[in-house]
Design an enzyme around this catalytic site. Structure first.
Site, short mmCIF file in Angstrom:
data_model
loop_
_atom_site.label_atom_id
_atom_site.label_comp_id
_atom_site.label_asym_id
_atom_site.label_seq_id
_atom_site.Cartn_x
_atom_site.Cartn_y
_atom_site.Cartn_z
N ASP A 17 32.80 41.74 22.89
CA ASP A 17 33.64 42.91 22.62
C ASP A 17 35.10 42.65 22.93
OD1 ASP A 17 31.25 44.03 21.95
OD2 ASP A 17 31.35 45.69 23.38
N ARG A 97 36.96 50.05 38.99
CA ARG A 97 37.96 50.29 37.96
C ARG A 97 39.38 50.44 38.51
NH1 ARG A 97 34.45 47.71 35.56
NH2 ARG A 97 33.17 48.73 33.96
N ASP A 126 34.55 55.06 31.77
CA ASP A 126 35.49 54.00 32.15
C ASP A 126 36.86 54.15 31.49
OD1 ASP A 126 33.98 52.71 34.02
OD2 ASP A 126 33.17 51.22 32.64
#
Length: 404
Positions: A17, A97, A126
C-alpha cells in the site's frame, strides 16, 4: 486538497500500500517524496524498505529505531494510568501513532517539506490519530491522505496499479489477504476480512506472539517486576531499558499463552469494528502495576485515577495525545506515581497472570492495623461513631419515608 505540494514526507512501511502511495504521490502531485520508516519493534527487517524506497526514487530516506523512545515516552506514561479503552483494550495501535506523527513533522522541518502523507484509510481511526498529531505540532502543514482521494478502492485495482508501475508485489499479496495487521513492541492486531464476522472464532494459526493457553506449559513461571515511580525498571532483579524490559515480558507472556483479546470496539469515526489482539508483555505489566499501586497508593488517589482512566484512554484511542487535556491528566497521573516503587511477584500460567506477592519501601499497608489478631493500634469501638455518622442521612431519609 490543493495539488500544490513540493515535497512530502510519507510514513512508509515498504509494503504494497505505501509503495503504491509513494508512486501515486510522484505521479499525481509531481512532488519529491521523502520516506520515513519507524522501527517500533514490529519484528520485521526494515532495510528492505530502504532498498525499495531507493529503487522507487524517494528523494531522501529515513529508517529509524524508535523502540526505546516509544516505550519510555509513550507506552510507560500510558501504563502509569492503567489505561484500557472500553475496559479491555491496551491501546497498542493508538499509542504508536503520536510518535510516528511527531517524527514525521520533525523530518518535514529538517528537509524543508511542506506536506506529510500517511496510508490510513478513510474508514479507520488512524487517519484521525495521524492528522490530529500533525496539526497539533505543525498547524500549517499540508496533509495528503491518498485513501480519501484516489479510486484504487479494491485489491484488484491496487494490484493492477502496482503491475502497471512496476512496483514489486510479494506473492502473498496478489490474492486477498485473510486479515490486516499492525504490529509494534506493545502488541500485534488483526482485523478485517476473515475476522469481520464477530461470531467466527479466529484460526489458531493466525497468532504469532503467543502460544494457545491450552498448549502453554503445565508448570507455572514465576517472575518479579520492580518499579520506580510507576515505571517498571527490572525483571528478576536485572535492570533493563524500557524496550528491553517490554521485550522480555513479551517473551514470558507469549510462552505462557498470555495477552490474547477478541474485541468488538467502537471506532471514533462511528462504526463498530472487530479486532483480535496479542499484547503479552503489556498484559503482564498492567497486572503488576495495579498490584504495586494497591500497596503504595492512597485510597482516594487510587479511586480518582480509576475514575479518570476511561477518559484518558479514550483521548489516546481518539488521537488526542497532544491535547491539553491529556497533558493535564498526565501531570495528575505522574504526581500519583511518586511512591509507586517496589517489587511485584507474579505467577504466569496458561493465559493467566496471578499476583502472588508484593513489597515496597513506600508501602501504606501496615500489618499492625490490618491483623485479625489482638492489636494495640486500633480501637474497634471507634467504628460505632463512624458508622452512625455515615448512616445519619440514611436515617433521616427513612424517617421521611424514602424507603416505603
Amino acid at each position: 486538497m490543493s495539488r500544490d505540494v513540493k515535497k512530502v514526507v510519507l510514513a512508509y512501511s515498504g509494503g504494497l500500500d505505501t509503495s503504491i502511495i509513494l508512486r501515486w504521490l510522484q505521479e499525481n502531485y509531481g512532488c519529491e517524496v521523502v520516506t520515513f520508516t519507524a522501527d517500533l519493534g514490529q519484528g520485521e527487517e526494515l532495510e528492505p524498505a530502504r532498498a525499495k524506497a531507493e529503487m522507487m526514487g524517494a528523494s531522501e530516506i529515513f529508517v529509524e529505531d524508535l523502540r526505546e523512545e516509544f516505550v519510555r515516552d509513550y507506552v510507560f506514561p500510558m501504563f502509569r494510568a492503567n489505561a484500557l479503552y472500553e475496559g479491555v483494550y491496551l491501546l497498542g495501535t493508538s499509542i504508536a501513532r503520536p510518535l510516528i506523527a511527531k517524527r514525521q513533522i520533525e523530518i518535514a522541518r529538517q528537509v524543508g517539506a511542506d506536506a506529510v502523507a500517511h496510508g490510513a484509510t478513510g474508514k479507520g481511526n488512524d487517519q484521525v490519530r495521524f492528522e490530529l498529531g500533525y496539526y497539533a505540532l505543525e498547524p500549517g502543514i499540508k496533509v495528503v491522505a491518498p485513501w480519501r482521494e484516489w479510486d484504487l478502492n479494491s485489491r484488484t485495482k491496487l494490484i493492477d496499479y502496482a503491475e502497471k508501475h512496476q512496483i514489486p508485489i510479494a506473492k502473498g499479496k496478489r490474492g486477498e489477504a485473510p486479515y490486516s495487521t499492525d504490529a509494534n513492541l506493545l502488541h500485534i492486531s488483526y482485523e478485517g476480512r476473515a475476522l469481520e464476522d464477530p461470531w467466527v472464532e479466529p484460526d489458531e494459526e493466525m497468532f504469532t506472539r503467543s502460544v494457545s493457553p491450552a498448549a502453554a506449559p503445565d508448570e507455572p513461571t514465576y517472575v518479579e517486576i520492580s518499579f520506580e515511580r510507576g515505571d517498571a525498571v527490572a525483571i528478576d532483579g536485572e535492570a533493563l531499558t524500557p524496550a528491553a524490559l517490554l521485550t522480555r515480558l513479551n517473551d514470558l507472556g507469549g510462552a505462557n499463552g498470555i495477552g490474547r483479546l477478541d474485541l468488538v470496539e467502537n471506532r471514533f469515526v462511528g462504526m463498530k469494528s472487530r479486532g483480535v489482539y496479542e499484547t503479552p508483555g503489556g498484559t503482564i505489566l498492567l497486572v503488576a502495576h495495579r498490584a504495586m499501586e494497591s500497596l503504595t497508593l492512597d485510597r482516594g488517589a487510587s479511586h480518582l485515577k480509576d475514575e479518570l482512566m476511561p477518559r484518558y484512554a479514550e483521548l489516546i484511542y481518539n488521537g488526542f495525545w497532544f491535547s491539553p487535556e491529556r497533558e493535564m491528566l498526565q501531570a495528575l497521573i505522574d504526581r500519583s506515581q511518586e511512591n509507586v516503587t517496589g517489587t511485584v511477584r507474579l505467577k504466569l500460567f496458561k493465559g493467566n497472570v496471578i499476583v502472588v506477592g508484593r513489597k515496597s519501601p513506600k508501602s501504606l499497608y501496615d500489618e499492625a492495623f490490618a491483623t485479625f489478631e489482638a492489636d494495640q493500634v486500633y480501637d474497634q469501638r471507634d467504628a460505632q461513631g463512624f458508622i452512625k455518622l455515615n448512616a445519619l442521612r440514611l436515617r433521616l431519609g427513612a424517617r421521611r419515608g424514602d424507603r416505603r
